[in-house]
Write a protein that holds these residues in place. Sequence first.
Motif, PDB file in Angstrom:
ATOM      1  N   ARG A  97      29.808  -5.430  20.440  1.00 16.31           N
ATOM      2  CA  ARG A  97      29.680  -3.984  20.589  1.00 16.31           C
ATOM      3  C   ARG A  97      28.217  -3.636  20.896  1.00 16.31           C
ATOM      4  N   GLU A  98      27.999  -2.813  21.913  1.00 18.19           N
ATOM      5  CA  GLU A  98      26.635  -2.497  22.318  1.00 18.19           C
ATOM      6  C   GLU A  98      26.375  -0.986  22.293  1.00 18.19           C
ATOM      7  N   PHE A  99      25.141  -0.664  22.037  1.00 19.62           N
ATOM      8  CA  PHE A  99      24.725   0.730  21.952  1.00 19.62           C
ATOM      9  C   PHE A  99      24.697   1.367  23.336  1.00 19.62           C
ATOM     10  N   VAL A 100      25.254   2.578  23.431  1.00 16.70           N
ATOM     11  CA  VAL A 100      25.252   3.323  24.686  1.00 16.70           C
ATOM     12  C   VAL A 100      24.303   4.511  24.611  1.00 16.70           C
ATOM     13  N   ALA A 101      24.534   5.379  23.641  1.00 14.86           N
ATOM     14  CA  ALA A 101      23.729   6.595  23.507  1.00 14.86           C
ATOM     15  C   ALA A 101      23.925   7.174  22.111  1.00 14.86           C
ATOM     16  N   ALA A 102      22.959   7.955  21.678  1.00 15.07           N
ATOM     17  CA  ALA A 102      23.055   8.623  20.383  1.00 15.07           C
ATOM     18  C   ALA A 102      22.330   9.954  20.448  1.00 15.07           C
ATOM     19  N   ILE A 103      22.701  10.831  19.525  1.00  4.64           N
ATOM     20  CA  ILE A 103      22.081  12.156  19.487  1.00  4.64           C
ATOM     21  C   ILE A 103      21.868  12.560  18.037  1.00  4.64           C
ATOM     22  N   SER A 104      20.692  13.043  17.743  1.00  7.13           N
ATOM     23  CA  SER A 104      20.418  13.591  16.423  1.00  7.13           C
ATOM     24  C   SER A 104      21.141  14.922  16.315  1.00  7.13           C
ATOM     25  N   TRP A 105      22.007  15.022  15.308  1.00  2.00           N
ATOM     26  CA  TRP A 105      22.863  16.215  15.269  1.00  2.00           C
ATOM     27  C   TRP A 105      22.073  17.486  15.009  1.00  2.00           C
ATOM     28  N   SER A 106      21.026  17.423  14.233  1.00  2.00           N
ATOM     29  CA  SER A 106      20.276  18.637  13.905  1.00  2.00           C
ATOM     30  C   SER A 106      19.281  19.020  14.993  1.00  2.00           C
ATOM     31  N   THR A 107      18.647  18.039  15.640  1.00  2.00           N
ATOM     32  CA  THR A 107      17.595  18.352  16.611  1.00  2.00           C
ATOM     33  C   THR A 107      18.061  18.264  18.055  1.00  2.00           C
ATOM     34  N   GLY A 108      19.120  17.523  18.308  1.00  2.00           N
ATOM     35  CA  GLY A 108      19.581  17.328  19.676  1.00  2.00           C
ATOM     36  C   GLY A 108      18.811  16.267  20.442  1.00  2.00           C
ATOM     37  N   ILE A 109      17.879  15.588  19.796  1.00  2.00           N
ATOM     38  CA  ILE A 109      17.141  14.516  20.475  1.00  2.00           C
ATOM     39  C   ILE A 109      18.107  13.395  20.823  1.00  2.00           C
ATOM     40  N   THR A 110      17.965  12.875  22.033  1.00  2.00           N
ATOM     41  CA  THR A 110      18.905  11.869  22.517  1.00  2.00           C
ATOM     42  C   THR A 110      18.253  10.509  22.715  1.00  2.00           C
ATOM     43  N   TYR A 111      19.055   9.482  22.657  1.00  2.00           N
ATOM     44  CA  TYR A 111      18.619   8.106  22.820  1.00  2.00           C
ATOM     45  C   TYR A 111      19.645   7.400  23.694  1.00  2.00           C
ATOM     46  N   TYR A 112      19.168   6.486  24.523  1.00  2.00           N
ATOM     47  CA  TYR A 112      20.059   5.795  25.438  1.00  2.00           C
ATOM     48  C   TYR A 112      19.785   4.302  25.462  1.00  2.00           C
ATOM     49  N   GLY A 113      20.853   3.551  25.716  1.00  3.18           N
ATOM     50  CA  GLY A 113      20.684   2.129  25.919  1.00  3.18           C
ATOM     51  C   GLY A 113      20.009   1.867  27.260  1.00  3.18           C
ATOM     52  N   ASP A 114      19.344   0.736  27.358  1.00  4.44           N
ATOM     53  CA  ASP A 114      18.570   0.429  28.567  1.00  4.44           C
ATOM     54  C   ASP A 114      19.436   0.391  29.815  1.00  4.44           C
ATOM     55  N   PHE A 115      20.663  -0.028  29.684  1.00  5.65           N
ATOM     56  CA  PHE A 115      21.497  -0.214  30.867  1.00  5.65           C
ATOM     57  C   PHE A 115      21.951   1.123  31.466  1.00  5.65           C
ATOM     58  N   VAL A 116      21.828   2.208  30.699  1.00  6.71           N
ATOM     59  CA  VAL A 116      22.340   3.509  31.152  1.00  6.71           C
ATOM     60  C   VAL A 116      21.611   3.979  32.408  1.00  6.71           C
ATOM     61  N   LYS A 117      20.277   3.866  32.398  1.00  9.98           N
ATOM     62  CA  LYS A 117      19.448   4.172  33.577  1.00  9.98           C
ATOM     63  C   LYS A 117      19.791   5.506  34.213  1.00  9.98           C
TER      64      LYS A 117
END
Length: 122
Positions: free
Chosen positions: A45-65
């Motif tokens: 299982r690999e990480f795709v994306a995440a979002i901080s629920w309170s701030t809305g800050i987002t994070y993405y896996g490298d492959f998303v590009k």
Amino acid sequence: QEQLVESGGGLVQAGDSLTVSCSASGRTLSSYIRGWFRQRPGNVREFVAAISWSTGITYYGDFVKGRFTISRDYDKNTMWLQMNSLKPEDTAVYYCAASTSLSLTATAYEYWGQGTQVTVSS
């Protein structure tokens, strides 16, 4: 305990777009981070994306590009993953998950949905 339900998976062609959604219910906390992971056949299982629920800050896996976008509706406890320019290698079961800590690793996520299949044909 939080319950997560994904929807919106399906069969698309390479180059198409698809949006999957995740609805949360039960004991939900504003401090949660929620994310998307995927598991391709024969892979971990690999990480795709995440979002901080309170701030809305987002994070993405490298492959998303820049191809995928994660978003959320704070009040409705709903999250989406918009996927553009899909490739056959994006074929996977996509899971939404929730964590009480800021982490991009699957082991840190306490709650998981059942997953939704996304299949991209060439």
